[in-house]
Design a protein around this motif. Structure first.
Motif, PDB file in Angstrom:
ATOM      1  N   ASP A 212       3.628   2.387   4.825  1.00 14.40           N
ATOM      2  CA  ASP A 212       4.305   2.073   3.567  1.00 14.40           C
ATOM      3  C   ASP A 212       4.836   0.642   3.522  1.00 14.40           C
ATOM      4  N   CYS A 213       5.179   0.078   4.670  1.00 14.00           N
ATOM      5  CA  CYS A 213       5.691  -1.295   4.651  1.00 14.00           C
ATOM      6  C   CYS A 213       4.636  -2.261   4.127  1.00 14.00           C
ATOM      7  N   VAL A 214       3.366  -1.981   4.420  1.00 18.05           N
ATOM      8  CA  VAL A 214       2.285  -2.828   3.912  1.00 18.05           C
ATOM      9  C   VAL A 214       2.114  -2.631   2.407  1.00 18.05           C
ATOM     10  N   THR A 215       2.114  -1.370   1.987  1.00 12.61           N
ATOM     11  CA  THR A 215       2.007  -1.071   0.554  1.00 12.61           C
ATOM     12  C   THR A 215       3.147  -1.735  -0.211  1.00 12.61           C
ATOM     13  N   PHE A 216       4.358  -1.636   0.323  1.00 13.62           N
ATOM     14  CA  PHE A 216       5.517  -2.252  -0.337  1.00 13.62           C
ATOM     15  C   PHE A 216       5.350  -3.764  -0.456  1.00 13.62           C
ATOM     16  N   GLY A 217       4.941  -4.426   0.633  1.00 12.53           N
ATOM     17  CA  GLY A 217       4.789  -5.874   0.591  1.00 12.53           C
ATOM     18  C   GLY A 217       3.763  -6.309  -0.435  1.00 12.53           C
ATOM     19  N   MET A 218       2.631  -5.609  -0.487  1.00 12.05           N
ATOM     20  CA  MET A 218       1.611  -5.932  -1.489  1.00 12.05           C
ATOM     21  C   MET A 218       2.125  -5.694  -2.903  1.00 12.05           C
ATOM     22  N   ALA A 219       2.803  -4.565  -3.103  1.00 10.08           N
ATOM     23  CA  ALA A 219       3.276  -4.210  -4.444  1.00 10.08           C
ATOM     24  C   ALA A 219       4.308  -5.202  -4.958  1.00 10.08           C
ATOM     25  N   LEU A 220       5.244  -5.591  -4.108  1.00 16.47           N
ATOM     26  CA  LEU A 220       6.280  -6.529  -4.544  1.00 16.47           C
ATOM     27  C   LEU A 220       5.660  -7.877  -4.901  1.00 16.47           C
ATOM     28  N   GLU A 221       4.654  -8.305  -4.140  1.00 13.95           N
ATOM     29  CA  GLU A 221       3.999  -9.575  -4.439  1.00 13.95           C
ATOM     30  C   GLU A 221       3.267  -9.507  -5.775  1.00 13.95           C
ATOM     31  N   THR A 222       2.651  -8.359  -6.081  1.00 16.47           N
ATOM     32  CA  THR A 222       1.970  -8.213  -7.374  1.00 16.47           C
ATOM     33  C   THR A 222       2.965  -8.233  -8.525  1.00 16.47           C
ATOM     34  N   LEU A 223       4.118  -7.592  -8.358  1.00 18.52           N
ATOM     35  CA  LEU A 223       5.156  -7.665  -9.391  1.00 18.52           C
ATOM     36  C   LEU A 223       5.511  -9.114  -9.690  1.00 18.52           C
ATOM     37  N   LYS A 224       5.674  -9.902  -8.645  1.00 17.92           N
ATOM     38  CA  LYS A 224       6.091 -11.292  -8.826  1.00 17.92           C
ATOM     39  C   LYS A 224       4.983 -12.162  -9.411  1.00 17.92           C
ATOM     40  N   ALA A 225       3.743 -11.938  -8.943  1.00 16.73           N
ATOM     41  CA  ALA A 225       2.651 -12.841  -9.312  1.00 16.73           C
ATOM     42  C   ALA A 225       1.920 -12.439 -10.583  1.00 16.73           C
ATOM     43  N   ASP A 226       1.746 -11.136 -10.809  1.00 15.74           N
ATOM     44  CA  ASP A 226       0.887 -10.673 -11.900  1.00 15.74           C
ATOM     45  C   ASP A 226       1.633 -10.024 -13.060  1.00 15.74           C
ATOM     46  N   HIS A 227       2.890  -9.659 -12.857  1.00 22.72           N
ATOM     47  CA  HIS A 227       3.725  -9.083 -13.904  1.00 22.72           C
ATOM     48  C   HIS A 227       3.041  -7.934 -14.667  1.00 22.72           C
ATOM     49  N   PRO A 228       2.666  -6.847 -13.980  1.00 19.37           N
ATOM     50  CA  PRO A 228       2.149  -5.685 -14.715  1.00 19.37           C
ATOM     51  C   PRO A 228       3.224  -5.093 -15.616  1.00 19.37           C
ATOM     52  N   LYS A 229       2.811  -4.553 -16.748  1.00 16.01           N
ATOM     53  CA  LYS A 229       3.754  -3.863 -17.634  1.00 16.01           C
ATOM     54  C   LYS A 229       3.929  -2.400 -17.228  1.00 16.01           C
ATOM     55  N   VAL A 230       2.881  -1.830 -16.683  1.00 17.54           N
ATOM     56  CA  VAL A 230       2.928  -0.444 -16.213  1.00 17.54           C
ATOM     57  C   VAL A 230       2.460  -0.464 -14.767  1.00 17.54           C
ATOM     58  N   PHE A 231       3.336  -0.058 -13.843  1.00 16.50           N
ATOM     59  CA  PHE A 231       3.076  -0.267 -12.424  1.00 16.50           C
ATOM     60  C   PHE A 231       3.384   1.001 -11.655  1.00 16.50           C
ATOM     61  N   TYR A 232       2.427   1.410 -10.824  1.00 15.65           N
ATOM     62  CA  TYR A 232       2.618   2.599  -9.989  1.00 15.65           C
ATOM     63  C   TYR A 232       2.557   2.208  -8.518  1.00 15.65           C
ATOM     64  N   VAL A 233       3.492   2.769  -7.725  1.00 16.31           N
ATOM     65  CA  VAL A 233       3.494   2.593  -6.275  1.00 16.31           C
ATOM     66  C   VAL A 233       3.656   3.969  -5.632  1.00 16.31           C
ATOM     67  N   GLY A 234       2.704   4.331  -4.767  1.00 10.20           N
ATOM     68  CA  GLY A 234       2.755   5.621  -4.088  1.00 10.20           C
ATOM     69  C   GLY A 234       2.998   5.452  -2.601  1.00 10.20           C
ATOM     70  N   PHE A 235       4.167   5.894  -2.121  1.00 14.65           N
ATOM     71  CA  PHE A 235       4.507   5.821  -0.701  1.00 14.65           C
ATOM     72  C   PHE A 235       4.136   7.132  -0.006  1.00 14.65           C
ATOM     73  N   GLY A 236       3.758   7.052   1.282  1.00 11.85           N
ATOM     74  CA  GLY A 236       3.247   8.240   1.945  1.00 11.85           C
ATOM     75  C   GLY A 236       3.774   8.547   3.323  1.00 11.85           C
ATOM     76  N   ASP A 237       4.599   7.667   3.917  1.00 16.74           N
ATOM     77  CA  ASP A 237       5.026   7.887   5.300  1.00 16.74           C
ATOM     78  C   ASP A 237       5.797   9.184   5.493  1.00 16.74           C
ATOM     79  N   THR A 238       6.573   9.596   4.498  1.00 16.45           N
ATOM     80  CA  THR A 238       7.343  10.836   4.649  1.00 16.45           C
ATOM     81  C   THR A 238       6.429  12.017   4.942  1.00 16.45           C
ATOM     82  N   ASP A 239       5.358  12.151   4.192  1.00 13.50           N
ATOM     83  CA  ASP A 239       4.438  13.266   4.404  1.00 13.50           C
ATOM     84  C   ASP A 239       3.729  13.146   5.746  1.00 13.50           C
ATOM     85  N   SER A 240       3.296  11.945   6.086  1.00 13.90           N
ATOM     86  CA  SER A 240       2.524  11.757   7.313  1.00 13.90           C
ATOM     87  C   SER A 240       3.345  12.098   8.552  1.00 13.90           C
ATOM     88  N   TYR A 241       4.596  11.646   8.609  1.00 20.33           N
ATOM     89  CA  TYR A 241       5.413  11.922   9.789  1.00 20.33           C
ATOM     90  C   TYR A 241       5.862  13.378   9.838  1.00 20.33           C
TER      91      TYR A 241
END
Length: 522
Positions: A212-241
């Motif tokens: 999830d730390c990788v997903t978070f880093g990519m997602a935050l950078e996209t928010l800053k650089a691309d400014h999506p109006k509708v944005f989804y982020v799916g985290f998964g570490d809770t289920d995996s562990y």
């Protein structure tokens, strides 16, 4: 009647009224894969936090997350959510406060959960595996991306690769990155996150899921650089562990995801493109089992259907932690997304859902009629506990187990396998005794069994889970005050072994019958 209907419609229309007249809203959707409502609303689970079976260092885990009260524990585990969301929106799904939410699908695992939440209905016939294949149903985000207001401004990230197939981003024409796929944002930070992902041993979680730390880093950078109006982020570490049986890492994942959400919200509320314009929706795809069964979910696991939802930000009514409401369903997320964004969306089954309304309450869910009524029986209890007969063998049914010779008999003070079994696999137990009910009334009676079992109450077969793998069932029944005869036949093949009988109603709410309710006869 017309007056009450009008008032009900009016109540629904004001929930997101601030966005209704807004032609340029922003929406952030975040999911925790398989985060139980128990941890969200009560923090660390007392039955697991000290278990050396699931926690290598209980003292360190307790220092991090254990506090005296459920409120303090949840604030230690998820400080941002509990300091921010109640003041800016609402939460539903705390079953300890009779706030009820669940999946509508029959599978109770991930891909069907994501399909339900984004496509708006449970397609049990066609959506019944976790395979990374295109969803035959149209998702609400596909429809949103066809709207001129949002075209090219719908984007998604997920740690688990199958989520983007569930929402069909390729067919819908909007960018997505899942599993170990690269970021679609062209920046040095995005490339750095790809390098970090590539350098993590064994892919972090595995070949189909990044950390999830990788997903978070990519997602935050996209928010800053691309400014999506509708944005989804799916985290998964809770289920995996949780699947790995590491309760400590499961709690750590919940804690770090809370931090990721804080950073996303803090960034959005500091950027003029998002500030004061953004609605945030958070939920999960399924629940998990109780106790040791926290590792599992699926249609055979009691609690796996239970979900939760929270909303905050632009246009969301401030209700805080809600109570005595529902039942809500995960499929309502699609309708809520469409409602906030002002798009017309009809699920593939042709039946539109209502968006989430935290004031909704269906009375029959809170005053159920029992499917059967059991008057108390005449009994002569001799002491507390249950009689048992223990057997060993390679059983595949209760009938096989009953035909085997008895190896041991006795009286056990508590219900379950731990105090009776003499080995981990290939055994069976027959329990017989009395269950004492203090107050007459309607109760929710539940069973969770791994492997198979059959249960009789007052001589009537209540459940038949007589199969390898067992399962879970629940039923509303009327119980008279006094004693009720209980017989449970159970067999274990291999793997996990447990059987729990839960009861809820008339000031009782237990996931397994306590010793104080169990008695034996001569």
């Amino acid at each position: 009647m017309k007056r009450f209907f009008f008032l009900g419609v009016l109540a629904l229309t004001v929930l997101f009224s601030c966005n209704k007249g807004d032609d340029d809203p922003r929406l952030v959707i975040i999911t925790f894969d398989g985060l139980r409502w128990q941890e969200l609303f009560s923090g660390a689970d007392e039955s697991l936090v000290e278990s050396t079976r699931f926690v290598p260092n209980p003292s360190a885990l307790k220092q991090a997350y254990w506090r005296e009260t459920p409120q303090e524990r949840r604030e230690a585990l998820m400080p941002f959510i509990w300091s921010y969301v109640p003041e800016h929106g609402y939460l539903i799904g705390n079953r300890n406060k009779n706030s009820l939410m669940q999946v509508a699908n029959a599978m109770h695992f991930s891909y069907p959960g994501y399909s339900e939440m984004f496509c708006g209905w449970p397609d049990n016939d066609r959506v019944n595996s976790n395979d990374p294949v295109p969803n035959p149903n149209v998702s609400v985000l596909e429809v949103v991306n066809q709207d001129p207001r949002y075209k090219g401004k719908v984007m998604m990230y997920s740690s688990w690769q199958s989520i983007r197939f569930a929402m069909n981003n390729d067919r819908g024409g909007f960018p997505g990155s899942a599993g170990h796929e690269p970021s679609y944002t062209n920046s040095e930070v995005a490339r750095l996150m790809e390098d970090i992902d590539a350098g993590i041993a064994d892919g972090g979680i595995g070949p189909t899921e990044r950390l999830d730390c990788v997903t978070f880093g990519m997602a935050l950078e996209t928010l800053k650089a691309d400014h999506p109006k509708v944005f989804y982020v799916g985290f998964g570490d809770t289920d995996s562990y949780a699947h790995k049986g590491r309760y400590d890492l499961y709690l750590n994942a919940a804690h770090w995801t809370d931090l990721y959400i804080r950073r996303i919200v803090e960034y959005c509320e500091s950027d003029p493109f998002y500030k004061g314009k953004t609605t945030y929706l958070l939920t999960c795809d399924h629940g998990r089992g109780n106790g040791a069964a926290f590792r599992h979910h699926g249609d055979h696991i009691r609690g796996a259907k239970d979900t939760w939802f929270m909303a905050f930000g632009k246009g969301v009514p401030v209700k805080g932690e809600t109570a005595d409401n529902g039942i809500f369903y995960t499929k309502q997320l699609a309708a809520t997304i469409a409602d906030i964004l002002g798009v017309d969306f009809t699920p593939g089954n042709g039946e539109k859902c209502e968006p989430f309304d935290p004031t909704y309450r269906r009375e029959e869910d809170f005053h159920p009629v029992g499917s059967a009524v059991f008057p108390a029986v005449k009994a002569n209890p001799k002491g507390q506990g249950l009689r048992y007969s223990y057997k060993e063998g390679d059983f595949m049914s209760c009938e096989d187990m009953l035909a085997a010779p008895v190896k041991k008999t006795g009286i056990v003070p508590i219900f379950g396998t731990e105090a009776v079994k003499q080995r981990e696999d290939h055994f069976g137990i027959v329990f017989k005794g009395l269950m004492k009910i203090e107050k007459e009334g309607v109760y929710l009676f539940t069973v969770e069994s791994d492997d198979g079992s059959k249960i009789w109450l007052d001589g009537q077969l209540l459940w038949d889970l007589d199969r390898p793998g067992g399962g879970s069932k629940e039923v509303w029944i009327g119980l008279g005050a006094g004693y009720h005869r209980l017989e449970v036949q159970y067999f274990e093949t291999y793997g996990g072994d447990w059987i729990d009988l839960g009861l809820k109603g008339q000031d009782i709410d237990v996931t397994n019958l306590p010793a104080s309710m169990l008695f034996y006869e001569l």
